[in-house]
Write an enzyme that holds these catalytic residues in place. Structure first.
Site: not given
Length: 577
Positions: A128, A193, A308
């Site tokens: 990732h 997240d 956020e």
């Protein structure tokens, strides 16, 4: 196995691996992915030696590690989520290593250290990274997921209910950590997240999200680590034992060791989340409210468990309304809402802001639904959002934490997940956030067409970060208030259409130029620089660089680990800045 026999087999292993990889052309200079190098040996030319290596590993560990040198394996190990760095066949890893246990990894690193020209080794979780950081040109990529395959997926997740912690293999996904802990009514406190990242991967960076203001990043929520250093030593470390290595590895970008186990503290788990989105027309109002919510001593302290925010610059069926962040179970907006939001955006000259928060309750927590009802009532009365644009829904705790996976499934179904991701992540001092918003959100992104993915902006408390780790934060300002709060900005876009990649990369460069011209001292998170001098001067600064270099010399003196980051090369050399 006797000590003498173990020593003999280790020497044999080092010799055999050295034999294989000394034949490769390993660039002794900082690796440039576009540069040329000799291709890796074919499977037929090295298969006999590789078979011998596997037999030695099997003799040491009673289980067999595997090595693959075929084009399919090395090509897969050369790509990542960014797909924006092209690695041709000549710069692929020579081999992919599939360990069965941490001792296999240690043996590989000792073999590299014993080689006349130590070959690069990188640990790959689920691929990732976005800039080729986990590549190992001409060397070996370790497929960390094979540790779970060898042991059994859940055998490397062990919860201690009495101790309130979970031991998780470095290759484990955070979503699996969550479910293993929830089975005992417990949960980690700090998240990213996106939960389908590995434990070792996020701890090698920082691991941030909307819980970081209260609990700190994931690297501030670790009790103990098992690490294999660049010298092949297997070390269990913590704040009380080998603390320097513990601090080095956390946020260390994979430069000092490979995390094979992490002990994560747990807390009583809630069952539900009241999910809130509030729209704003001004950055000053958004940031002022965010800072009120994260202030430990303020009137709104403790109301939200997650804080956020995001920037909306695209209202042609995209932006927050239609993006992957708003898919079920998080579909906040009706068709009528979308029309109203588009009209509000027009009034606000094309830019809106969204405060996103959550209040957890139920389950093993001591917060009730009635408490949350009162909390939401206070929020909608006290905060300075655009009246009439408050959106609230109730979901399970798991649905909230794993919310991105719904969008992922949608994008995968449309063939839009595995596309280039020219992301830019920054840490900014509090004093600069409004100047940044004016120049970037209302300038660079608006002019260039934002679109293509979320743009996040939210504050964190510096005091929740452990300054002894390798993570780098923006320099504190002279003002005492600015010393505590800083912001993260994530421009997380996807290049889908022809020309998107170039346009977005040009915008990223324009953002950097704007910050430099405006005197905004930003620090990259998930940083990417192409030379050691840039890393030293632009990312670390003199004091942090000296510490980073000292730790590198101590724990990976042959510069074997994570050369794809382009921080160090072999032979390891110092750099004065």
């Amino acid at each position: 196995m006797t000590t003498a026999r173990a020593t003999t087999t280790m020497v044999a292993l080092c010799f055999l691996l050295s034999y294989v990889f000394s034949a490769l052309t390993v660039d002794p200079h900082p690796p440039t992915l576009a540069a040329s190098a000799a291709p890796p040996p074919t499977a037929s030319s090295s298969s006999v030696v590789i078979d011998d290596i596997i037999r030695v590993l099997a003799d040491i560990n009673t289980t067999a590690a595997r090595i693959r040198t075929d084009a399919e394996a090395t090509a897969r190990a050369s790509t990542d989520f960014g797909t924006n760095v092209t690695v041709d066949a000549a710069r692929r890893p020579a081999a992919v290593f599939y360990p069965s246990c941490a001792a296999d990894i240690a043996a590989l690193l000792r073999a590299s250290s014993a080689s006349a020209t130590p070959f690069p080794v990188s640990a790959r979780g689920r691929g990732h990274s976005t800039r080729g950081q986990a590549t190992a040109p001409g060397g070996v990529v370790i497929d960390m997921a094979s540790l779970a395959v060898a042991a059994g997926r859940h055998h490397r997740l062990a919860v201690s209910v009495d101790g309130r912690y979970i031991d998780a293999g470095g290759e484990q996904l955070w979503v699996d950590v969550l479910h293993a802990a929830l089975a005992h009514g417990l949960t980690p406190r700090s998240w990213t997240d996106y939960l389908h990242l590995t434990v070792g991967g996020t701890l090698s960076n920082a691991g941030i999200s909307g819980q970081a203001f209260r609990h700190g990043p994931q690297i501030s929520n670790v009790l103990e680590l098992d690490v294999v250093t660049g010298t092949g030593d297997m070390v269990t470390c913590s704040k009380h034992k080998d603390a320097d290595l513990f601090d080095a590895v956390l946020g260390g970008l994979g430069q000092f060791g490979i995390i094979t186990r992490a002990r994560i503290p747990l807390a009583p788990a809630p069952a539900r989340a009241r999910w809130v989105r509030l729209l704003y027309t001004a950055a000053a109002d958004l940031t002022a409210d965010q800072e009120r919510l994260i202030d430990d001593g303020g009137a709104l302290a403790g109301l939200m468990d997650y804080v956020e925010g995001s920037v909306l610059t695209d209202f042609q069926g995209q932006g927050l309304i239609g993006s992957w962040r708003s898919q079920p179970p998080s579909s906040f907006y009706s068709t009528a809402d979308a029309a109203r939001i588009a009209a509000l955006a027009k009034e606000a000259a094309g830019v809106l802001y969204c405060l996103e928060g959550a209040l957890y309750y139920g389950g093993a927590s001591d917060t009730t639904a009635a408490d949350v009802d009162k909390g939401v009532e206070v929020l909608v009365q006290e905060l300075r959002y655009a009246r009439g644009f408050a959106f609230v829904q109730d979901v399970s705790y798991v649905q909230f934490l794993d919310r991105v996976s719904a969008g992922e499934r949608k994008l995968r179904g449309e063939g839009l997940w595995d596309v280039p991701h020219p992301w830019l992540n920054l840490f900014l001092p509090r004093s600069s956030i409004l100047d940044f918003a004016a120049g970037v959100f209302h300038g660079v992104l608006l002019r260039g067409g934002g679109g293509g993915g979320p743009v996040l902006v939210y504050p964190m408390n510096r005091g929740k970060w452990d300054s002894a780790t390798s993570a780098v934060l923006p320099l504190p300002e002279d003002d005492e208030d600015d010393d505590e709060v800083f912001y993260t900005v994530g421009i997380l876009r996807s290049a889908v259409a022809d020309g998107d990649m170039r346009r977005m990369e040009e915008q990223n460069a324009e953002v950097a130029r704007f910050c430099e011209a405006a005197g905004i001292p930003c620090t990259q998170y998930l940083a990417y620089y192409t030379t050691q001098a840039e890393w030293a001067a632009r990312h670390f600064g003199t004091r942090r660089w000296d510490t980073f270099l000292r730790r590198k010399r101590k724990y990976d003196p042959m510069a074997i680990l994570s050369r794809g980051q382009r921080i160090f090369s072999y032979p390891l050399a110092g750099l004065m800045i």
